[in-house]
Motif scaffolding. Structure first.
Motif, PDB file in Angstrom:
ATOM      1  N   GLU A   1       0.748  -0.948   0.279  1.00 35.35           N
ATOM      2  CA  GLU A   1       0.113   0.178  -0.289  1.00 35.35           C
ATOM      3  C   GLU A   1       1.196   1.040   0.258  1.00 35.35           C
ATOM      4  O   GLU A   1       1.728   1.261   0.426  1.00 35.35           O
ATOM      5  CB  GLU A   1      -0.631   0.151   1.144  1.00 35.35           C
ATOM      6  N   GLY A   2      -0.310   2.233  -0.658  1.00 38.27           N
ATOM      7  CA  GLY A   2       1.054   3.351  -0.695  1.00 38.27           C
ATOM      8  C   GLY A   2       1.899   3.772  -1.253  1.00 38.27           C
ATOM      9  O   GLY A   2       2.378   4.905  -1.514  1.00 38.27           O
ATOM     10  N   THR A   3       2.337   3.014  -2.649  1.00 38.37           N
ATOM     11  CA  THR A   3       3.005   3.185  -3.752  1.00 38.37           C
ATOM     12  C   THR A   3       2.294   2.882  -5.533  1.00 38.37           C
ATOM     13  O   THR A   3       1.580   2.142  -5.228  1.00 38.37           O
ATOM     14  CB  THR A   3       4.826   2.826  -3.759  1.00 38.37           C
TER      15      THR A   3
ATOM     16  N   CYS B   1       7.981 -11.846   1.613  1.00 38.51           N
ATOM     17  CA  CYS B   1       7.601 -10.338  -0.319  1.00 38.51           C
ATOM     18  C   CYS B   1       8.258  -9.412   0.162  1.00 38.51           C
ATOM     19  O   CYS B   1       8.382  -8.379   1.484  1.00 38.51           O
ATOM     20  CB  CYS B   1       7.025  -9.974  -0.052  1.00 38.51           C
ATOM     21  N   ALA B   2       9.187  -8.432  -0.374  1.00 40.03           N
ATOM     22  CA  ALA B   2       9.816  -7.163  -0.517  1.00 40.03           C
ATOM     23  C   ALA B   2       9.049  -6.612  -1.252  1.00 40.03           C
ATOM     24  O   ALA B   2       8.671  -7.236  -2.729  1.00 40.03           O
ATOM     25  CB  ALA B   2      10.681  -6.915  -0.028  1.00 40.03           C
ATOM     26  N   TRP B   3       9.603  -4.796  -1.254  1.00 42.85           N
ATOM     27  CA  TRP B   3       9.378  -3.674  -2.807  1.00 42.85           C
ATOM     28  C   TRP B   3       9.932  -3.402  -2.557  1.00 42.85           C
ATOM     29  O   TRP B   3      10.893  -2.815  -1.501  1.00 42.85           O
ATOM     30  CB  TRP B   3       7.601  -3.005  -2.235  1.00 42.85           C
ATOM     31  N   SER B   4      10.142  -2.271  -3.451  1.00 39.87           N
ATOM     32  CA  SER B   4      11.018  -1.582  -3.770  1.00 39.87           C
ATOM     33  C   SER B   4      10.905  -0.732  -4.962  1.00 39.87           C
ATOM     34  O   SER B   4      10.172  -1.343  -5.732  1.00 39.87           O
ATOM     35  CB  SER B   4      13.078  -1.537  -4.281  1.00 39.87           C
ATOM     36  N   VAL B   5      11.019   0.610  -5.156  1.00 37.79           N
ATOM     37  CA  VAL B   5      11.280   2.022  -5.789  1.00 37.79           C
ATOM     38  C   VAL B   5      12.525   2.434  -6.126  1.00 37.79           C
ATOM     39  O   VAL B   5      13.381   2.746  -5.481  1.00 37.79           O
ATOM     40  CB  VAL B   5       9.969   2.789  -5.722  1.00 37.79           C
ATOM     41  N   LEU B   6      12.755   2.364  -7.522  1.00 41.88           N
ATOM     42  CA  LEU B   6      14.539   2.467  -7.729  1.00 41.88           C
ATOM     43  C   LEU B   6      14.309   4.134  -7.767  1.00 41.88           C
ATOM     44  O   LEU B   6      13.110   4.757  -8.389  1.00 41.88           O
ATOM     45  CB  LEU B   6      15.210   2.143  -9.241  1.00 41.88           C
ATOM     46  N   GLY B   7      14.797   4.962  -7.086  1.00 42.46           N
ATOM     47  CA  GLY B   7      14.662   6.478  -7.566  1.00 42.46           C
ATOM     48  C   GLY B   7      16.040   6.946  -6.236  1.00 42.46           C
ATOM     49  O   GLY B   7      16.745   6.579  -5.644  1.00 42.46           O
TER      50      GLY B   7
ATOM     51  N   GLN C   1      15.281  -2.115  -0.502  1.00 49.10           N
ATOM     52  CA  GLN C   1      14.001  -3.274  -0.422  1.00 49.10           C
ATOM     53  C   GLN C   1      13.598  -2.880   1.087  1.00 49.10           C
ATOM     54  O   GLN C   1      14.170  -2.812   2.372  1.00 49.10           O
ATOM     55  CB  GLN C   1      14.273  -4.995  -1.206  1.00 49.10           C
ATOM     56  N   TYR C   2      12.241  -3.411   0.767  1.00 45.94           N
ATOM     57  CA  TYR C   2      11.171  -3.271   1.956  1.00 45.94           C
ATOM     58  C   TYR C   2      10.673  -4.197   2.242  1.00 45.94           C
ATOM     59  O   TYR C   2       9.940  -4.863   1.985  1.00 45.94           O
ATOM     60  CB  TYR C   2      10.489  -1.699   2.457  1.00 45.94           C
TER      61      TYR C   2
END
Lengths: 114, 111
Positions: free
Chosen positions: A26-28, A91-97, A103-104
């Motif tokens: 959530e939130g991305t 499970c993990a998520w990331s956004v390249l920036g 990774q979270y």
């Protein structure tokens, strides 16, 4: 703020049974999503990653599969579990920036196959 | 082929002393390195990172050192506190965001 959910938290399954673990973020928007496994005495092993809906890359050949039916949903599945599938699934998520491509991770699912 | 190695599976350190966790890598293409901390039954949390253009990055009690010629990085925690007891993973990547993790080191801080 971004949050990541995984369920169930713990799971005990017999050998040969199917598996479905779910992860939502959530939130991305348009996150990269990952499934890892931490087996006893071993490090974090990347299983699958996804850069978009329907786009799945497999890192390790095995009896597991992954799907991404929605932008922020990532599912790990198996048709028939093996004893060696026991472990802690993350499970993990990331956004390249700006190079801040950390990774979270979610809280994880403890899977025991008997 | 373990490209990121943490050769010490466990480490015990007295509270207040310095904890040094080590990590070696083999892939010279890696250009970004991270340390994660993991408590039991929880997901890892990001701790500190370093780009290959630097040799040191500091954040409070945590300092990461990178020695590119030796393909070695280390995490220093000073002073060590009981809440630092956890498993620490180093990770590395280049370009495509896939992280390669080490096998982890379990740090125990002795009160």
């Amino acid at each position: 703020s971004q949050t990541i959910h995984q369920w169930p938290a713990t799971l005990v399954q017999p050998v040969g049974s199917p598996l479905s673990l779910e992860c939502t973020v959530e939130g991305t928007s348009n996150p990269n999503l990952y499934w890892y496994r931490q087996a006893a005495g071993r490090g974090l092993q990347l299983l699958f990653y996804s850069v978009g809906i329907g786009q799945i890359s497999s890192e390790v050949p095995q009896n597991l599969s992954a799907s991404r039916p929605q932008d922020r949903q990532f599912i790990l599945s198996s048709k028939k579990l093996l004893l060696s599938d026991s472990g802690f699934y993350l499970c993990a998520w990331s956004v390249l920036g700006q190079g801040l491509d950390t990774q979270y991770f979610g809280p994880g699912t403890r899977l025991t196959v008997l | 082929d373990q490209q990121v190695k943490q050769n010490s599976p466990s480490l015990s350190v007295q509270e207040g002393r310095i904890s040094i966790l080590n990590c070696d890598y083999t892939n010279s293409m890696f250009d970004y390195f991270l340390w994660y901390k993991k408590y039991p039954a929880e997901g890892p949390t990001f701790l500190i990172s370093i780009s290959s253009i630097k040799d040191k990055n500091e954040d409070g009690r945590f300092t990461v050192f990178l020695n590119k010629s030796a393909k070695h990085l280390s995490l220093h925690i000073v002073p060590s506190q009981p809440g630092d007891s956890a498993v620490y993973f180093c990770a590395a990547h280049f370009g495509n965001e896939k992280l390669t993790f080490g096998t982890g080191t379990r740090l125990t801080i002795i009160p």
